[in-house]
Design a protein around this motif. Sequence first.
Motif, short mmCIF file in Angstrom:
data_model
loop_
_atom_site.label_atom_id
_atom_site.label_comp_id
_atom_site.label_asym_id
_atom_site.label_seq_id
_atom_site.Cartn_x
_atom_site.Cartn_y
_atom_site.Cartn_z
N TYR A 255 0.82 -1.21 0.00
CA TYR A 255 0.00 0.00 0.00
C TYR A 255 0.86 1.26 0.00
O TYR A 255 0.34 2.37 -0.09
N TYR A 256 2.14 1.07 0.08
CA TYR A 256 3.06 2.20 0.16
C TYR A 256 3.26 2.87 -1.20
O TYR A 256 3.04 2.25 -2.25
N SER A 257 3.71 4.12 -1.16
CA SER A 257 3.98 4.88 -2.38
C SER A 257 5.37 4.50 -2.89
O SER A 257 6.39 4.91 -2.33
N ILE A 258 5.39 3.70 -3.93
CA ILE A 258 6.64 3.22 -4.53
C ILE A 258 6.52 3.47 -6.03
O ILE A 258 5.59 2.96 -6.67
N PRO A 259 7.43 4.23 -6.64
CA PRO A 259 7.26 4.63 -8.05
C PRO A 259 7.34 3.49 -9.06
O PRO A 259 6.70 3.55 -10.11
N ASN A 260 8.11 2.45 -8.75
CA ASN A 260 8.29 1.35 -9.69
C ASN A 260 7.95 0.04 -8.98
O ASN A 260 8.68 -0.39 -8.08
N MET A 261 6.82 -0.55 -9.36
CA MET A 261 6.35 -1.74 -8.65
C MET A 261 5.84 -2.78 -9.63
O MET A 261 5.09 -2.48 -10.55
N GLN A 262 6.26 -4.01 -9.40
CA GLN A 262 5.81 -5.14 -10.23
C GLN A 262 5.35 -6.26 -9.31
O GLN A 262 6.01 -6.58 -8.32
N VAL A 263 4.20 -6.86 -9.64
CA VAL A 263 3.67 -7.99 -8.88
C VAL A 263 3.35 -9.11 -9.85
O VAL A 263 2.59 -8.92 -10.82
N ASN A 264 3.92 -10.28 -9.61
CA ASN A 264 3.68 -11.45 -10.44
C ASN A 264 3.12 -12.58 -9.58
O ASN A 264 3.53 -12.77 -8.43
N ALA A 265 2.18 -13.31 -10.14
CA ALA A 265 1.59 -14.45 -9.43
C ALA A 265 1.84 -15.73 -10.20
O ALA A 265 1.69 -15.77 -11.43
N HIS A 266 2.21 -16.78 -9.48
CA HIS A 266 2.43 -18.12 -10.05
C HIS A 266 1.38 -19.03 -9.42
O HIS A 266 1.47 -19.36 -8.23
N PHE A 267 0.41 -19.45 -10.18
CA PHE A 267 -0.66 -20.28 -9.65
C PHE A 267 -0.31 -21.76 -9.81
O PHE A 267 0.28 -22.17 -10.82
N PHE A 268 -0.68 -22.56 -8.82
CA PHE A 268 -0.44 -24.00 -8.89
C PHE A 268 -1.65 -24.76 -8.39
O PHE A 268 -2.46 -24.23 -7.62
N ASP A 269 -1.81 -25.97 -8.84
CA ASP A 269 -2.86 -26.88 -8.39
C ASP A 269 -2.19 -27.87 -7.44
O ASP A 269 -1.60 -28.86 -7.86
N GLY A 270 -2.27 -27.58 -6.16
CA GLY A 270 -1.47 -28.29 -5.18
C GLY A 270 -2.00 -29.64 -4.76
O GLY A 270 -3.10 -30.06 -5.16
N PRO A 271 -1.25 -30.33 -3.90
CA PRO A 271 -1.61 -31.71 -3.53
C PRO A 271 -2.73 -31.82 -2.50
O PRO A 271 -3.34 -32.87 -2.38
N LEU A 272 -3.01 -30.75 -1.75
CA LEU A 272 -4.03 -30.82 -0.69
C LEU A 272 -5.28 -30.05 -1.09
O LEU A 272 -5.24 -29.12 -1.89
N PHE B 8 9.74 4.88 8.90
CA PHE B 8 10.03 4.42 7.54
C PHE B 8 8.73 4.13 6.79
O PHE B 8 8.57 4.50 5.62
N ARG B 9 7.80 3.51 7.49
CA ARG B 9 6.50 3.23 6.86
C ARG B 9 5.74 4.52 6.57
O ARG B 9 5.19 4.71 5.48
N ILE B 10 5.71 5.42 7.54
CA ILE B 10 4.98 6.68 7.37
C ILE B 10 5.54 7.48 6.20
O ILE B 10 4.79 8.09 5.43
N GLU B 11 6.86 7.46 6.03
CA GLU B 11 7.49 8.17 4.91
C GLU B 11 7.00 7.67 3.56
O GLU B 11 7.02 8.41 2.58
N HIS B 12 6.57 6.42 3.51
CA HIS B 12 6.15 5.81 2.24
C HIS B 12 4.62 5.79 2.09
O HIS B 12 4.11 5.11 1.20
N LEU B 13 3.92 6.52 2.94
CA LEU B 13 2.46 6.55 2.86
C LEU B 13 1.96 7.95 2.51
O LEU B 13 2.49 8.95 3.00
N ALA C 89 -4.00 5.89 7.00
CA ALA C 89 -2.98 4.86 7.23
C ALA C 89 -1.94 5.34 8.24
O ALA C 89 -1.56 4.62 9.17
N LYS C 90 -1.51 6.58 8.07
CA LYS C 90 -0.53 7.14 9.01
C LYS C 90 -1.11 7.20 10.42
O LYS C 90 -0.41 6.98 11.41
N ALA C 91 -2.41 7.50 10.50
CA ALA C 91 -3.04 7.67 11.81
C ALA C 91 -3.03 6.39 12.63
O ALA C 91 -2.79 6.42 13.84
N VAL C 92 -3.31 5.23 12.02
CA VAL C 92 -3.32 3.98 12.79
C VAL C 92 -1.91 3.61 13.23
O VAL C 92 -1.72 3.06 14.33
#
Length: 734
Positions: A507-524, A559-564, A569-572
């Motif tokens: 949820y932080y302010s980050i100028p360059n962000m990438q999120v990748n998901a790898h889905f699997f069909d697991g054993p359980l 550090f967290r507050i600096e990125h919000l 969010a800062k208040a909590v």
Amino acid sequence: MIKLPKTTRRHFLKNISYLSIGFPLFGFIRISKEENKALGIIDSAPDHLKKLQNVNAWLEILEDGTVKIFSGKVELGQGIRTAIRQVAAEELDLALSQVDVHLAETGVTPDEGYTAGSSSIPNSAMSVRYAAATARQKLLELAAGKLNTTTSNLKFYNGQITHKTTAQALNFAQVLDGAQINMEVSKPVPIKQKSERRYVGKPVPRNDIEQMVRGEKLYIQDMRLPGMVHARVVRPPAYQSKLESIDLSGVKANVKGILKTVVNGSFVGVITEKEYQAVKAERYLKQHSKWSAGKSFPLAKDLFSHIKAIAEPAKTIKNDGDFTQASASKTTFKASYTKPYIKHGSIGPGCGIALFDGEILHIWSHSQGIYPMRRAISGMLNIPEEKIHVTSVPGAGCFGHSTADDAAADASILALAMPNKPIRVQWSRQDENCWEPFGSAMIMELEARLSSNGKIQAWKSEVWTDSHSLRPDRDPATLLDTRYLEPSRSLRGRGYLGGGHRNADPYYSIPNMQVNAHFFDGPLRVSSLRSLGSYTTIFSIESFMDELAEKAGKDPLEFRIEHLEDERAKAVIRKVRNMCSSVRTGPLEGIGYAFSRYKNSAAYAAVGAKVRVDDENGEVKVISMWAAADVGEIINLDGIKNQIEGGMLQAASWTLREEVTFEGDQITSSDWSNYPVFRFSDIPEVQVEMIDRPDQPAEGGGEVSMPPTGAAIANAVYAASGKRVYSLPINPAK
């Protein structure tokens, strides 16, 4: 004699005085949002109203002037009945005792899907608020006509509309005078101002707590119907095992009270007069049956390498800026986190009751979605949905897709085989622990680069996850029995995969962000478990944020507050820091913190945890936990605090104790000794403070405290011992 509904609600409504409200939402907003806000007027509709535009009975005014409210949500211990009663009583100026809330019954209440995703308050409760506020306006208009005055001359209180001058009074039923009013919302709906409120925002206690403390018959496990008989289902020894043979000839000779045995494909059930007879019959049949071998699970030590080997190619979920360019030729920091399969771990195993009366299949269940479950059972049994009637009954609580639906399916199959008898199926502890749908094992790998001033310039999240929702609905194979009945059916799809990467984008302010998901069909077997993937993603992100703060030489909270950018969010974060400001730590003690906004769009929570690490055996003891939370407008202060406390304790148990174990083709964590959970002696002191924002939309709080709690404990362990643990649970060996 068993009481069963003889008419549909639609027929029932024709015979009583009631007010029904329909919600076609076109033209709903007629003035600006700013004007609406100033006037306390709702200017947007909850999702359930948008989906249920043709459902015209969220509330009824009965002949005695009291009000009955209808909600499709179920009571899971979160206190939704009390919260809905509060908003209805508030907008209708009733005493709480004048409002009855009817929850989750097919053909009676709206189809509101599942009670999940922290959506009951923003959807169901707010829908009721709309209905009640609109009803109030209409009742005032009708009363004004009857008392030959204007609405401004009327006083509305405790179900009475009184003329301010003449003191003439009418209750709601007298205002309606036997008439039925159908109307549509076609103008903005004014709701009570904060200064006028009697109930909303107050800590109204739940009236079912006393029943629980007294051990009264509240849960489906305690429910008894006249003529009820009991049943058990013989589970296969492994997921893929098939029944090869079974000797039914000796069971009646060895067990008294046998009424019927039912064998259909690899489904084996037995019905008896008394409950313990069913237990003994199930044991006998298990010993006198032969099953094919199941498919072996991967070795436990190889689970996460196995997950990576079977995962699909990465799917890009988010790509803001240019992570590759921003991190190229510069030092980046990396970390990898894992979470095992975990259970719902309900203290009370699943239970289902069913009765087939020759025409209608009646089901009593603690399912979290009675309409979706009805659709799944309809498909499994090839019975029209309208021939299935489901009534919600509270069960031992656990959030997510539990064994309730499967127990109801068991009872339904057996009820069809033995009509006109209520049949109760009670699962055993071993059944519960071995056959429930678990929360998926997960991997999260993080990479980030810091700028020269200690700000995060680039961030990458890689998530490996199975499905986080295979709840029963239109695919019958989401019910366990469907896989063993003849002909057996396999799952049509993978369910909701998006829950696996929930909150994977910080949820932080980050100028360059990438999120990748790898889905699997697991054993359980997996499905929904409280907070879905966000418990793992936030555990990983917030552990990593502490590491990055240390690399940058900064206080972890600053550090967290600096990125919000979000002041809420800062208040909590500031609030939880203040809560812990006077706390001191001794040797091998530490305090850790974490923050998240659930779904990055709903409620906020910051959590602090104080732990002690035993220097001899490495055992971690949580001494205290604190949470500051913001759920927007608070409906029930007592209820929301209870939910947040409960979420913190459950997450603490996950973090320090819980892990599904398996070997060969068997689940080996079949009891509490093999699957330890928090006991009373493990419970720390917990303090919760809320930030009330009555000018903001009300959000649910059932899942907001889970995600940051695990990370706060992990960060506290590091502060206490200097050891950072990346693989859950945090046990002495780690």
